[in-house]
Design an enzyme around this catalytic site. Sequence first.
Site, PDB file in Angstrom:
ATOM      1  N   GLY A  34       0.826  -1.208   0.000  1.00  0.00           N
ATOM      2  CA  GLY A  34       0.000   0.000   0.000  1.00  0.00           C
ATOM      3  C   GLY A  34       0.850   1.243   0.000  1.00  0.00           C
ATOM      4  O   GLY A  34       2.070   1.189  -0.167  1.00  0.00           O
ATOM      5  N   GLY A  36       1.674   4.838   2.132  1.00  0.00           N
ATOM      6  CA  GLY A  36       1.540   5.571   3.393  1.00  0.00           C
ATOM      7  C   GLY A  36       1.552   7.055   3.069  1.00  0.00           C
ATOM      8  O   GLY A  36       1.583   7.454   1.908  1.00  0.00           O
ATOM      9  N   GLY A  39       5.207   7.715   1.300  1.00  0.00           N
ATOM     10  CA  GLY A  39       5.916   6.722   0.507  1.00  0.00           C
ATOM     11  C   GLY A  39       5.101   5.470   0.308  1.00  0.00           C
ATOM     12  O   GLY A  39       3.888   5.477   0.438  1.00  0.00           O
ATOM     13  N   LYS A  56       8.748   0.349   4.728  1.00  0.00           N
ATOM     14  CA  LYS A  56       8.286   1.609   4.139  1.00  0.00           C
ATOM     15  C   LYS A  56       9.439   2.204   3.337  1.00  0.00           C
ATOM     16  O   LYS A  56      10.585   2.196   3.790  1.00  0.00           O
ATOM     17  CB  LYS A  56       7.865   2.585   5.246  1.00  0.00           C
ATOM     18  N   ASP A 145      -2.473  13.081  13.591  1.00  0.00           N
ATOM     19  CA  ASP A 145      -3.182  12.602  12.391  1.00  0.00           C
ATOM     20  C   ASP A 145      -4.052  11.395  12.749  1.00  0.00           C
ATOM     21  O   ASP A 145      -3.859  10.286  12.267  1.00  0.00           O
ATOM     22  CB  ASP A 145      -2.205  12.253  11.270  1.00  0.00           C
TER      23      ASP A 145
END
Length: 324
Positions: A34, A36, A39, A56, A145
Site C-alpha cells: 500500500g 503511506g 511513501g 516503508k 493525524d
Amino acid sequence: MTSHHSSNIQSLKLDENEKLLYKNFTIIINRQLGKGGFGQIYLGRNIKENVPIAIKVEENGTRSHLFLEYEILQDIQGDEGIPKVYKFKQGHKHNYLIMELLGKSIDKLFSECKKNFSYKTIFQIGYQMIQRIEYIHSKGYIHRDIKPGNFVIGKGDKSKIIYIIDFGLSKRYIDKNNKKHIPYKEGKGLTGTARYVSLFTHYGIEQSRRDDIEGIAYNLIYLAKGKLPWQGVKTKNKKEKHKKIMESKLAYSPEQLCKDLPDEFVTLLKYSRNLEFEEDPDYKKIKLMFKNHIIKNGGTMNFEFDWDKAKIEDSKEEDEKSEK
C-alpha cells in the site's frame, strides 16, 4: 492530510524477486502492500526470525519523514499497540524503514462490514484509541493525524490489539531539554486530515493533547454514522476546502452532530473541546465511560469485534458452498 506522496519507485522494479536490504532483512519487490503518507509499503522478510515484515520506502530527499518516524518509534517502543521497529536504512536513491507487519486498518474493516459497526465494536475501538494516545502522550508526543486509516489490527495472536501507526506528522509537545509544555501559538497551518482535525487546529492554534482527543471523537462519530456532514465538499482548492469543513464543524452543535447516537459521543466531543491547551486529559474517565456503556447494554469488554463475526459468517458460507 498534508500529503507528500512520493512518485512510483521505478528503481524498485528489479528482476529478482527478493533483494537483500540489510543483513537479516529482504524486501519483496513485487509485493507492494500500500501507500503511506510519505511513501510506499512493501512486504519483506526477517531472515533471522523467519517472519514477514513491512518495509516503508521513500525517495531520498532533503528531509526524511521516515527517519523522523523511526526516531519517534524508537523513543516510544515497548507498549502494546505500538509497532515494533527494526531498522532505518539510507540507500543511494531511497530510504527504508523496516518494521513489524500489521493487519488491516479500521477504515478497511469498516468498509468490509458495509460501514455498519455495532456500538460495542465502536466503543472497544475508542477504548484502545484512548489507550494508545494516552501512552504516546506519556512519552511527550502528540500524534496529529488521528484517522481510521492510522489504526490497524495486529496479526495472529495480536488480532485483538489495535495499533496506532504513521508518525510522520507527530511532534513533541514536551520540550526534551527543559521538560516544559510547548508554548501556545496562533497562525499555524493545518496539520493532519481535515475531516478529523479539531476546531482549534482549523483556527490555526498550535496542537496539543486535547486535539488528539477531539480527533478521536470525530473518528468514533464517523464510525457510528457512516459519514460526517462535511465529507465530500466540493471546492476549487485545499484552502477553500479546509474553510468549508471548519464552517460545517461550527454549524453543527455537538448535539446535532451526535443526533440519535448514545450520549457518550456528545459527552466526549464536548469534553475534548473544553480542554485547555496544556490540560491533562482524563483518559481513565473516557475509557470508563466506554466500558460502562458496553456493560450497561449487556455486553462484555472482551475485544471481540464485528469483523471477527464477519469472518466466521464468510467461512460458513464457503463451507455451505463446498458442501453443495
